[in-house]
Design an enzyme around this catalytic site. Structure first.
Site: not given
Ligand code: FAD
Length: 470
Positions: A34, A449
């Site tokens: 990460e 309720h």
């Molecule tokens: P992420 O959580 O983005 O994690 C990816 C990780 O990979 C990051 O920590 C990054 O640093 C790491 N990374 C990337 N490339 C590398 C690399 N080369 N080497 C090492 N590490 C790396 N979803 C909901 O379900 N409910 C909500 O209320 C909601 N609200 C949101 C509000 C906002 C403003 C935003 C922007 C998003 C929201 N989402 C919500 C969406 C949700 O945040 C994402 O769908 C979710 O975080 C996706 O998870 P992920 O594990 O795919 O990616």
């Protein structure tokens, strides 16, 4: 010397760390790489921070409305945005510590640094070894050779060529979270989930908000009735909503920003937020060294999240599915099950619950009226929160529940809600769909309720013309 591991997870966001915990619980030796912080977008820049801010906005709204509840003389209220931000950060910090603790408890090796996937090399005859450049520059690069890889690199805010993000004047949702002071006015470009949530919270905190949406309605994936109700409700609160409107450009002046909109008067605002979606992270970590297929829509996977290299999986925002935290988590768990050769039932994306944390909240699961397949004959039952005792007690009588029933099979096809606590209420509908319950079973099950959940029961009964309070 390269280190071996059963499973390497690239990205410790919501999808990545949940997959890691599940894999470790099932006996795999797991390494997460990460580059920022465990918890990813959802914990640090998405779900949690925005909901913490929205909760402060809700408290402020409730106090503003105190006289309605018979609480007089609530005067001299001020918004201390600094304290609101501090509260938000302390919640994030607490949860971050929790995720770190869970990884430790499950003996997951967490490498703080940036990972890059290697092609076939001296370390491994197949692609998938990962080179880690540590955040702590005093540490030497390490090569990890895993049996399987899960890519969970997430997504980044999308920008528009005519609205380049500088995170000072023209901001993405990332930049918005760093604001130290509230602007007086803002134009939010994009009326999707992120745009309307920010509009709702900024309006509650006293910011003059204009939403500019290119399509003909807000929340295009929700039922048209719900979109209309939300627009009405946001407008009633003083938010200006421009639909079918295209931003041509934004000019940053000395004191404000001029936003030019095709065929309409220009707007002058203090800040512009661009909320037009997110781009999957597919570049910059070595995919080109492998034969994994990908494009700007995301990494190509099959229904078990295997890429075109079968030992490399991809989940979450970096693939072309719903960009939601609970989707990323589920995809991670399913990918782990597939790696372990367990029987995997592919995820039905129609039945994933969706939530929008505006005031009022919106939530849905299954089909909405507009996307029910044409060959299905349906009956839509509705119930207004104006007829629900708890909604009146709570202080909001607006909102509606829609339940869609398949007339031929009696299946529950979908539920949409706009109203108080919609995002919590939707779980009943989601569980009902998962368990194959029919609307009559929801209608016949005793609902306590007075509760808001009775509105779902009544809307379910209404699909048979049997609602009691309608
Ligand atoms: P992420 O959580 O983005 O994690 C990816 C990780 O990979 C990051 O920590 C990054 O640093 C790491 N990374 C990337 N490339 C590398 C690399 N080369 N080497 C090492 N590490 C790396 N979803 C909901 O379900 N409910 C909500 O209320 C909601 N609200 C949101 C509000 C906002 C403003 C935003 C922007 C998003 C929201 N989402 C919500 C969406 C949700 O945040 C994402 O769908 C979710 O975080 C996706 O998870 P992920 O594990 O795919 O990616």
């Amino acid at each position: 010397m390269a280190e071996q591991t059963d499973l390497l997870i690239l990205g410790g966001g919501t999808g990545g760390y949940v997959a890691a915990i599940r894999a470790a619980q099932k006996g795999l030796d797991v390494t997460i790489v990460e580059k920022h912080k465990l918890g990813g977008t959802c914990l640090h820049k998405g779900c949690i921070p925005t909901k913490a801010l929205l909760r402060s906005a809700e408290v402020f709204d409730t106090i503003k409305d105190a006289a309605t509840f018979g609480i007089d003389d609530v005067t001299n209220m001020t918004v201390n945005f600094g304290k609101i931000q501090e509260r938000k950060q302390s919640i994030i910090d607490q949860l971050h510590t929790g995720v770190q603790g869970l990884c430790k408890k499950n003996k997951i090796r967490v490498l703080e640094g940036e990972g890059a996937i290697l092609g076939p090399s001296i370390f491994s005859p197949v692609s998938g070894a990962v080179a880690v450049t540590f955040t702590d520059k005093s540490k030497e690069e390490e090569i990890i050779v895993p049996k399987n890889v899960i890519i969970a690199t997430g997504s980044t805010p999308r920008s528009l060529p005519n609205l380049p993000l500088d995170e000072k004047n023209i901001l993405s949702s990332d930049g918005m979270l760093e604001l130290e002071e509230l602007p007086k006015s803002i134009a939010i470009v994009g009326g999707g989930v992120i745009g309307v949530e920010w509009a709702s919270l900024l309006n509650s905190l006293g910011v003059e908000v204009t939403i500019i949406e290119f399509l003909d309605r807000l929340l295009i994936n929700e039922s048209a009735t719900i979109s209309r109700e939300l627009k009405k409700s946001l407008e009633k609160r003083g938010i200006k909503v421009l639909v079918k409107s295209k931003v041509e450009k934004a000019t940053i002046n000395k004191k404000d920003i001029t936003v030019e909109i095709e065929g309409q008067d220009a707007l002058n605002v203090e800040k512009v937020m661009v909320a037009i979606g997110r781009t999957p992270n597919v570049d910059g970590f070595g995919l080109q060294n492998t034969s994994v297929k990908y494009d700007q829509k995301g990494i190509e996977v099959n229904e078990f999240y295997q890429t075109t290299e079968s030992h490399i999986y991809a989940i979450g925002d970096c693939i072309d599915t719903l960009q939601l935290a609970h989707v990323a988590m589920k995809e991670g768990e399913l990918a782990v099950s597939h790696i372990l050769e367990e029987t995997v039932e592919p995820l039905n994306y129609v039945n994933v619950p969706r939530g929008v944390y505006t005031n009022p909240e919106v939530a849905s699961v299954g089909y909405v009226k507009e996307n029910v397949p044409a060959d299905k004959k349906v009956k839509v039952g509705t119930f207004n929160f104006a007829g629900n005792g708890k909604a009146l007690v709570y202080g909001g009588d607006g909102g509606v529940v829609e339940v869609i029933r398949d007339v031929d099979t009696d299946d529950l096809l979908g539920v949409s809600i706009i109203g108080p606590h919609a995002t919590d209420l939707i779980s009943e509908a989601s569980t009902a769909i998962y368990l194959d319950a029919s609307p009559i079973e929801i209608g016949e099950a005793i609902h306590p309720h007075p509760t808001l959940s009775e509105a779902i029961q009544e809307a379910a009964l209404d699909t048979y013309g049997k609602a009691i309070h309608k």
